[in-house]
Motif scaffolding. Structure first.
Motif, PDB file in Angstrom:
ATOM      1  N   PRO A  84       1.246  -5.561   3.684  1.00  0.00           N
ATOM      2  CA  PRO A  84       2.130  -4.537   3.379  1.00  0.00           C
ATOM      3  C   PRO A  84       1.600  -3.139   3.092  1.00  0.00           C
ATOM      4  CG  PRO A  84       1.941  -6.156   1.456  1.00  0.00           C
ATOM      5  CD  PRO A  84       1.237  -6.256   2.079  1.00  0.00           C
ATOM      6  N   ILE A  85       3.009  -2.017   4.028  1.00  0.00           N
ATOM      7  CA  ILE A  85       2.775  -0.818   4.285  1.00  0.00           C
ATOM      8  C   ILE A  85       4.238  -0.551   3.300  1.00  0.00           C
ATOM      9  CG2 ILE A  85       2.315   1.106   5.014  1.00  0.00           C
ATOM     10  CD1 ILE A  85       0.282   0.284   6.718  1.00  0.00           C
ATOM     11  N   TYR A  86       4.257  -0.180   1.696  1.00  0.00           N
ATOM     12  CA  TYR A  86       5.608   0.583   1.759  1.00  0.00           C
ATOM     13  C   TYR A  86       6.303   1.377   2.368  1.00  0.00           C
ATOM     14  CZ  TYR A  86       9.636   1.072  -1.625  1.00  0.00           C
ATOM     15  OH  TYR A  86      10.854   1.093  -2.059  1.00  0.00           O
ATOM     16  N   LEU A  87       7.479   1.052   3.403  1.00  0.00           N
ATOM     17  CA  LEU A  87       8.193   1.988   3.244  1.00  0.00           C
ATOM     18  C   LEU A  87       9.790   1.445   3.215  1.00  0.00           C
ATOM     19  CD1 LEU A  87       8.255   4.683   5.844  1.00  0.00           C
ATOM     20  CD2 LEU A  87       8.385   3.228   7.182  1.00  0.00           C
ATOM     21  N   ASP A  88      10.176   2.844   2.958  1.00  0.00           N
ATOM     22  CA  ASP A  88      12.176   2.472   3.009  1.00  0.00           C
ATOM     23  C   ASP A  88      13.289   3.771   3.245  1.00  0.00           C
ATOM     24  OD1 ASP A  88      12.000   3.633   0.562  1.00  0.00           O
ATOM     25  OD2 ASP A  88      12.269   3.288  -1.026  1.00  0.00           O
ATOM     26  N   LEU A  94       0.616  -1.011   0.213  1.00  0.00           N
ATOM     27  CA  LEU A  94      -0.174  -0.463   0.346  1.00  0.00           C
ATOM     28  C   LEU A  94       0.842   1.371  -0.459  1.00  0.00           C
ATOM     29  CD1 LEU A  94      -2.360  -1.117   2.410  1.00  0.00           C
ATOM     30  CD2 LEU A  94      -2.233  -0.560  -0.013  1.00  0.00           C
ATOM     31  N   THR A  95       0.085   2.126  -0.431  1.00  0.00           N
ATOM     32  CA  THR A  95       0.904   3.423  -0.712  1.00  0.00           C
ATOM     33  C   THR A  95       0.186   4.596   0.361  1.00  0.00           C
ATOM     34  OG1 THR A  95      -0.338   4.480  -2.389  1.00  0.00           O
ATOM     35  CG2 THR A  95       1.265   3.228  -3.352  1.00  0.00           C
ATOM     36  N   ALA A  96      -0.099   3.922   1.363  1.00  0.00           N
ATOM     37  CA  ALA A  96      -0.526   4.988   2.082  1.00  0.00           C
ATOM     38  C   ALA A  96       0.080   6.052   2.617  1.00  0.00           C
ATOM     39  CB  ALA A  96      -0.618   4.929   3.204  1.00  0.00           C
ATOM     40  N   VAL A  97       2.055   6.097   3.176  1.00  0.00           N
ATOM     41  CA  VAL A  97       2.475   6.683   3.493  1.00  0.00           C
ATOM     42  C   VAL A  97       3.208   8.215   2.529  1.00  0.00           C
ATOM     43  CG1 VAL A  97       5.096   7.201   4.496  1.00  0.00           C
ATOM     44  CG2 VAL A  97       3.629   4.761   5.282  1.00  0.00           C
ATOM     45  N   ARG A  98       3.031   7.800   1.760  1.00  0.00           N
ATOM     46  CA  ARG A  98       2.780   8.699   0.264  1.00  0.00           C
ATOM     47  C   ARG A  98       1.926   9.391  -0.679  1.00  0.00           C
ATOM     48  NH1 ARG A  98       7.203   9.442  -2.786  1.00  0.00           N
ATOM     49  NH2 ARG A  98       8.475   8.160  -2.469  1.00  0.00           N
ATOM     50  N   GLN A  99       1.330   8.918   0.680  1.00  0.00           N
ATOM     51  CA  GLN A  99      -0.333   9.646  -0.127  1.00  0.00           C
ATOM     52  C   GLN A  99      -0.801  10.349   0.755  1.00  0.00           C
ATOM     53  OE1 GLN A  99      -2.192   9.413  -2.850  1.00  0.00           O
ATOM     54  NE2 GLN A  99      -2.947   6.982  -3.136  1.00  0.00           N
ATOM     55  N   PHE A 100      -0.589  10.395   2.250  1.00  0.00           N
ATOM     56  CA  PHE A 100       0.005  11.332   3.534  1.00  0.00           C
ATOM     57  C   PHE A 100       0.588  12.179   3.654  1.00  0.00           C
ATOM     58  CE2 PHE A 100      -3.107   7.363   5.951  1.00  0.00           C
ATOM     59  CZ  PHE A 100      -3.988   8.062   4.735  1.00  0.00           C
ATOM     60  N   LEU A 101       1.659  12.176   2.674  1.00  0.00           N
ATOM     61  CA  LEU A 101       2.740  13.663   2.571  1.00  0.00           C
ATOM     62  C   LEU A 101       1.947  14.716   3.054  1.00  0.00           C
ATOM     63  CD1 LEU A 101       5.234  11.650   0.770  1.00  0.00           C
ATOM     64  CD2 LEU A 101       5.577  11.892   3.112  1.00  0.00           C
ATOM     65  N   CYS A 102       0.722  15.040   2.219  1.00  0.00           N
ATOM     66  CA  CYS A 102      -0.307  16.296   1.851  1.00  0.00           C
ATOM     67  C   CYS A 102      -0.277  16.527   3.567  1.00  0.00           C
ATOM     68  CB  CYS A 102      -0.814  15.554   0.878  1.00  0.00           C
ATOM     69  SG  CYS A 102      -2.061  15.339   1.812  1.00  0.00           S
ATOM     70  N   PHE A 103      -0.520  15.910   4.911  1.00  0.00           N
ATOM     71  CA  PHE A 103      -0.862  16.620   5.864  1.00  0.00           C
ATOM     72  C   PHE A 103       0.247  17.067   6.942  1.00  0.00           C
ATOM     73  CE2 PHE A 103      -3.653  12.623   4.508  1.00  0.00           C
ATOM     74  CZ  PHE A 103      -4.990  13.606   4.337  1.00  0.00           C
ATOM     75  N   LYS A 104       0.817  18.051   6.700  1.00  0.00           N
ATOM     76  CA  LYS A 104       1.569  19.425   7.338  1.00  0.00           C
ATOM     77  C   LYS A 104       1.538  18.732   8.798  1.00  0.00           C
ATOM     78  CE  LYS A 104       3.292  19.549   3.276  1.00  0.00           C
ATOM     79  NZ  LYS A 104       4.144  18.865   2.481  1.00  0.00           N
ATOM     80  N   GLU A 105       0.282  18.408   9.148  1.00  0.00           N
ATOM     81  CA  GLU A 105       0.656  19.015  10.681  1.00  0.00           C
ATOM     82  C   GLU A 105       0.048  17.815  11.309  1.00  0.00           C
ATOM     83  OE1 GLU A 105       0.435  21.832  12.014  1.00  0.00           O
ATOM     84  OE2 GLU A 105       0.691  22.392  10.375  1.00  0.00           O
ATOM     85  N   LEU A 106       0.614  16.145  10.959  1.00  0.00           N
ATOM     86  CA  LEU A 106      -0.031  15.134  11.437  1.00  0.00           C
ATOM     87  C   LEU A 106       1.037  14.926  12.681  1.00  0.00           C
ATOM     88  CD1 LEU A 106      -1.991  12.777  10.370  1.00  0.00           C
ATOM     89  CD2 LEU A 106       0.451  11.637   9.518  1.00  0.00           C
TER      90      LEU A 106
END
Length: 499
Positions: A352-356, A330-342
């Protein structure tokens, strides 16, 4: 008497502080008793000036109807008789007309009431249906199920602002008209969707709503309420939740959206796709099953909901694994990069959630305020995140306290003795990793010990501790018990060999 006692606002504030100073120590006949309540009763008897404010506080919070019925001369002796405190009502006759004023003597002072039993309702059957028993009621908790239709209206005061009911009653169809100031509305059990929709569409000033799923018409109506801040939808059983004729709209001031239980993932996706939430701070979703394709649709829709500058907490989970077989991450991390106040991101979706290294570094750059990051991997696959990439990213998030990721523990690409960096805020570290061979557990322990001093032990996502991390934790314990200047490599290995 000092002149300050003659100022009503000062007097009320003093009595409020007395009322809050001590918690209830016991309950007598369902009415909390404490030294504070006794003090207020004494103040009410002191003088005329004290009587009104003290009595208001004494009667403000009611655990039921019993204290009010105790004001009826005929019932007083049996209500406060310890031998009949629970069975007296069964043989008691309904209130007579001349007893109404005794029952209603202090009802105007009641602000909050909880109704958890129906055994007193028959005593009120002679009251005219239009009687407003509690004209100043602010909060009602109705825990009774399957009551007579005429019981609840006695409690629906025009001043009511908070209403909690275990199940939707037919007489609540137009509750918004009857209680125009309603702000907080909670319905716990499943309800007829058409009836629930009609009830919600009568409300004009809601701030917080918790209830079972409702139809598209109710969603569209809620989007027009400018005061609405929180919507939480929950249902225990799995249902088909079609949202026909759902149009595009904006929830201007909504800050919290939660959908959980037996709701289909496709329905959640439809809601996120059709509505904008420019003020959203918290999004929570817990479903039975979340297929990979719908998960990606959800992440994409959430990234487009106009909450990039406000969203602080995301919590998405699914209870069960899908039957689909896919190796895609899943590309959740990249999709959520827009949330600057997270501040919080928790994902547990049986995929599986992709992360490198590069993506985590980019994420920590985008989320400088992150406090908790949890990417649960139910089915571990080869990790693409290294220790060097992990600590490079941790330099960018000094407030991070909880972390759950998958790290390639076989690749020791960092020397803690050489590195001067320490992340002192991280306290809870959870590693998703299968049983790996050829892992230098002592080296892993030294990395954690030297660079994450607040981490006492490493946990695993399933709540257990596989042998790999069990051995790492043993090394961590030994390192903490031994002065850092003492040579300990060989001794540590010798001790662990005996375990």
């Amino acid at each position: 008497m000092h002149r300050a006692w003659l100022v009503p606002e000062i007097l009320v504030q003093i009595f409020i502080n007395i009322n809050l100073s001590q918690p209830p120590s016991s309950q007598i006949l369902g009415w909390p008793q404490s030294s504070t309540r006794k003090s207020l009763a004494s103040l009410a008897l002191t003088c005329t000036i004290f009587h009104g404010p003290a009595m208001d506080l004494l009667w403000s919070d009611m655990p039921g109807l019993r204290p009010l019925l105790g004001c009826v001369t005929r019932l007083h002796s049996v209500i406060y008789d310890p031998e009949s405190k629970y069975c007296w009502s069964q043989s008691a006759d309904p209130l007579a007309e001349h007893e109404f004023h005794q029952f209603l003597r202090h009802s105007a002072r009641v602000r909050n009431i909880t109704i958890s039993a129906s055994n007193y309702f028959h005593l009120l059957e002679a009251l005219p249906i239009e009687t407003c028993v509690f004209p100043n009621l602010r909060s009602l908790s109705w825990l009774v199920q399957r009551t007579e239709i005429g019981d609840l209206p006695f409690f629906l005061a025009p001043t009511l602002r908070r209403c909690y009911v275990s199940e939707l009653q037919l007489c609540m169809k137009h509750i918004g008209a009857r209680c125009p100031d309603m702000e907080d509305f909670t319905i716990r059990e499943d309800s007829d969707r058409a009836q629930l929709s009609e009830t919600l569409r009568s409300c004009k000033r809601l701030r917080r709503l918790q209830c079972p799923p409702f139809d598209s018409a109710a969603w569209m109506h809620l989007s027009t309420i400018p005061t609405l801040l929180e919507v939480k939808i929950f249902i225990r059983r799995t249902i088909h939740y079609p949202l026909d004729n759902l149009d595009f709209a904006t929830f201007l001031h909504l800050t919290t959206l939660s959908l959980s239980g037996g709701i289909e993932a496709a329905s959640v996706v439809a809601i996120i796709q059709h509505f904008k939430f420019p003020s959203l701070k918290e999004f929570e979703m817990h479903v039975r099953v979340l297929p990979c394709a719908e998960a990606e649709q959800l992440f994409h829709a959430l990234s487009l909901c106009k909450a990039s500058q406000t969203l602080e907490h995301i919590n998405i989970s699914s209870n069960n694994q899908t039957q689909e077989h896919t190796s895609d991450s899943l590309t959740a991390v990249r999709q959520f990069l827009c949330f600057k106040e997270l501040r919080t991101l928790r994902l547990s979706v049986h995929h599986p959630i992709y992360l490198d290294d590069d993506l985590l570094y980019e994420a920590m750059t985008a989320w400088p305020h992150i406090h908790s990051l949890s990417l649960m991997n139910w089915h571990p696959c080869p990790a693409t995140l290294t220790f060097r990439g992990l600590f490079a990213a941790l330099r960018l998030c000094p407030q991070l306290q909880d972390l759950q990721v998958s790290v390639d523990a076989r690749n020791i690409d960092i020397e803690p003795e050489v590195e001067s960096f320490q992340h002192t805020s991280l306290k809870n570290l959870t590693m998703d990793s299968c049983e790996l061979e050829a892992v230098n557990v002592e080296a892993v322990a030294r990395i954690i010990y030297s660079m994450l001093p607040a981490v006492s032990q490493v946990m695993c996502s399933n709540g257990g501790v596989p042998r790999l991390w069990h051995n790492v934790n043993k090394h961590l314990d030994l390192l903490r018990k031994k002065p850092s200047s003492t040579p300990g490599h060989r001794n540590t290995e010798a001790v662990l060999a005996l375990c």
